[in-house]
Design a protein around this motif. Structure first.
Motif, short mmCIF file in Angstrom:
data_model
loop_
_atom_site.label_atom_id
_atom_site.label_comp_id
_atom_site.label_asym_id
_atom_site.label_seq_id
_atom_site.Cartn_x
_atom_site.Cartn_y
_atom_site.Cartn_z
N GLU A 32 0.83 -1.22 0.00
CA GLU A 32 0.00 0.00 0.00
C GLU A 32 0.86 1.26 0.00
O GLU A 32 0.63 2.19 -0.78
N SER A 33 1.89 1.28 0.87
CA SER A 33 2.70 2.49 1.00
C SER A 33 3.43 2.82 -0.30
O SER A 33 3.51 3.98 -0.70
N ALA A 64 0.87 4.09 -2.76
CA ALA A 64 0.42 5.43 -2.32
C ALA A 64 1.47 6.48 -2.68
O ALA A 64 1.13 7.56 -3.18
N GLU A 87 -6.84 7.83 -4.06
CA GLU A 87 -7.27 6.55 -3.49
C GLU A 87 -7.99 5.69 -4.53
O GLU A 87 -7.81 4.47 -4.56
N LYS A 118 5.72 19.21 2.96
CA LYS A 118 5.18 18.26 1.98
C LYS A 118 4.31 18.97 0.95
O LYS A 118 4.35 18.66 -0.23
N LEU A 157 13.22 10.09 -7.13
CA LEU A 157 13.52 10.90 -5.94
C LEU A 157 12.57 10.61 -4.76
O LEU A 157 12.96 10.72 -3.62
N MET A 158 11.32 10.28 -5.06
CA MET A 158 10.39 10.05 -3.94
C MET A 158 10.34 8.58 -3.55
O MET A 158 10.44 8.24 -2.38
N VAL A 191 14.79 17.09 0.54
CA VAL A 191 13.45 17.62 0.84
C VAL A 191 12.39 16.84 0.06
O VAL A 191 11.36 16.46 0.62
N ILE A 192 12.69 16.54 -1.20
CA ILE A 192 11.72 15.80 -2.03
C ILE A 192 11.52 14.38 -1.48
O ILE A 192 10.39 13.93 -1.32
N SER A 193 12.62 13.71 -1.18
CA SER A 193 12.46 12.32 -0.71
C SER A 193 11.78 12.28 0.67
O SER A 193 11.05 11.34 0.97
N ASP A 194 12.01 13.31 1.48
CA ASP A 194 11.36 13.35 2.81
C ASP A 194 9.87 13.65 2.72
O ASP A 194 9.12 13.36 3.65
N SER A 195 9.46 14.25 1.61
CA SER A 195 8.06 14.68 1.54
C SER A 195 7.15 13.60 0.95
O SER A 195 5.98 13.83 0.70
N CYS A 196 7.71 12.42 0.77
CA CYS A 196 6.93 11.32 0.20
C CYS A 196 5.79 10.92 1.14
O CYS A 196 6.01 10.70 2.33
N GLN A 197 4.59 10.89 0.58
CA GLN A 197 3.42 10.53 1.40
C GLN A 197 3.09 9.06 1.15
O GLN A 197 2.89 8.65 0.01
N GLU A 198 3.04 8.28 2.22
CA GLU A 198 3.01 6.84 1.99
C GLU A 198 1.80 6.10 2.51
O GLU A 198 1.89 4.94 2.88
N SER A 199 0.66 6.76 2.56
CA SER A 199 -0.51 5.98 2.97
C SER A 199 -1.79 6.58 2.41
O SER A 199 -1.88 7.78 2.20
N PHE A 200 -2.73 5.68 2.19
CA PHE A 200 -4.07 6.12 1.82
C PHE A 200 -4.87 6.23 3.11
O PHE A 200 -4.31 6.13 4.20
N HIS A 201 -6.16 6.40 2.96
CA HIS A 201 -7.01 6.47 4.15
C HIS A 201 -7.01 5.13 4.88
O HIS A 201 -6.70 4.10 4.28
#
Lengths: 183, 138
Positions: A26-27, A30, A45, A118, A140-141, B48-58
């Motif tokens: 999932e991560s 996402a 989603e 972010k 990068l991400m 900064v870019i790699s730290d800002s990765c968002q890794e979850s849905f709801h």
């Protein structure tokens, strides 16, 4: 259980096994989808769900040539690119034809709007054209190597490197006012 | 700033440079303060870019996906069920009609063969190959 064991169990109709695969990846999905589409929760989603549904439907054809993570990321990126094309088409129909420069949305007050790091980075990435955005998100991400990025996007390594360089120059331009405060 | 060196600097983050390229970049970095600052800025931006990765849905994402998969399967099953429901009586009626017609043809015909069951006129290979023969016969 390994990924292969979970896939075998899923192929035999074991729902718990597939659920475990979803939780495991999932991560990663996402990160790719949100990176591509921006923090637009509903759309991201939906694309995330569609990614796993497509994977489930194609389980029989999955032979393990690529790792599960790479395979899922490829589906996620392709679906995200489709979603971006759909958005662009919708804009063309309802408003006017968008040029590539239109991804570079100018907002007079944007520099004072962001408090969250972010959010700033997401905003900057959304200003890139999708083809540049996908390499930035993957390399990068998501932290894929350049070779893996090339494999996922089915592009030559040289193209990935040149797109990365161009995207970073553009990002540096956009982010430079914030970089000091984002450390 | 030299464009070629700047390109080399960007590439150094994602690709392995040749020994010669690496030496050229190192030399340029030691000579140019501006380039060193640029390297720091790029590095900072990448972090900064790699730290800002968002890794979850709801929450309950996996449950939602499983529910969608079950629903899709149920819809597919009900579609096939509907097809069976609609076409079964048609198929039964067609089979009965087919058997009745075959029986009628066999009763009316003198000999029992597949051709007479289907009420197809018996044509020999010679008739088929030479259409004039059938004309003569007529």
């Amino acid at each position: 259980m390994t990924d292969e064991q979970l896939i075998q169990a899923s192929k035999q109709g074991n729902e718990q096994a597939f659920k475990e695969l979803i939780k495991r990846y999932e991560s990663r999905v996402a990160a790719s989808v949100i990176g591509m589409l921006g923090n637009c929760p509903a759309a991201a989603e939906d694309v995330g769900q569609e990614t796993f549904i497509r994977f489930y439907k194609n389980l029989k054809n999955f032979r393990g040539d690529a790792s599960v993570g790479t395979y899922l990321t490829r589906i996620a990126i392709n679906l995200s690119l489709n979603e971006l094309k759909r958005r662009k088409r919708k804009s063309i129909i309802f408003f006017r034809k968008l040029s590539d420069d239109d991804f570079d949305i100018h907002d007079e007050n944007s520099e004072t709007q962001f408090d969250d790091k972010k959010e700033v980075v997401q905003h900057a990435i959304q200003k890139l054209e999708p083809k540049f955005r996908s390499v930035v998100v993957l390399r990068l991400m998501d932290g894929y190597s350049t070779a893996e990025t090339a494999e996922i996007l089915k592009l030559p390594l040289g193209t990935v490197l040149s797109r990365l360089a161009r995207a970073q120059k553009k990002l540096k331009e956009i982010l430079s006012p914030y970089l000091g405060g984002l450390k | 700033m030299n464009k070629k060196i700047l390109d080399l600097l960007y590439r150094s983050f994602d690709d392995e440079l040749t020994r010669e390229e690496q030496q050229r970049l190192d030399k340029a970095l030691s000579n140019s303060k501006e380039l060193r600052e640029e390297k720091i800025r790029i590095d900072q931006m990448r972090t900064v870019i790699s730290d800002s990765c968002q890794e979850s849905f709801h929450p309950f994402f996996a449950e939602k996906v499983m529910r969608q998969i079950r629903e899709a399967e149920r819809t597919q099953e009900s579609f096939f069920d509907s097809l069976i429901y609609v076409f079964r009586p048609v198929a039964i009626a067609a089979t009965i009609l087919f058997i009745v017609l075959m029986s009628y043809n066999l009763v009316k015909s003198d000999n029992i063969s597949l051709a007479s069951a289907f009420a197809v006129p018996e044509i020999t290979l010679e008739h088929a190959l030479d259409p004039t023969l059938s004309l003569v016969m007529e």
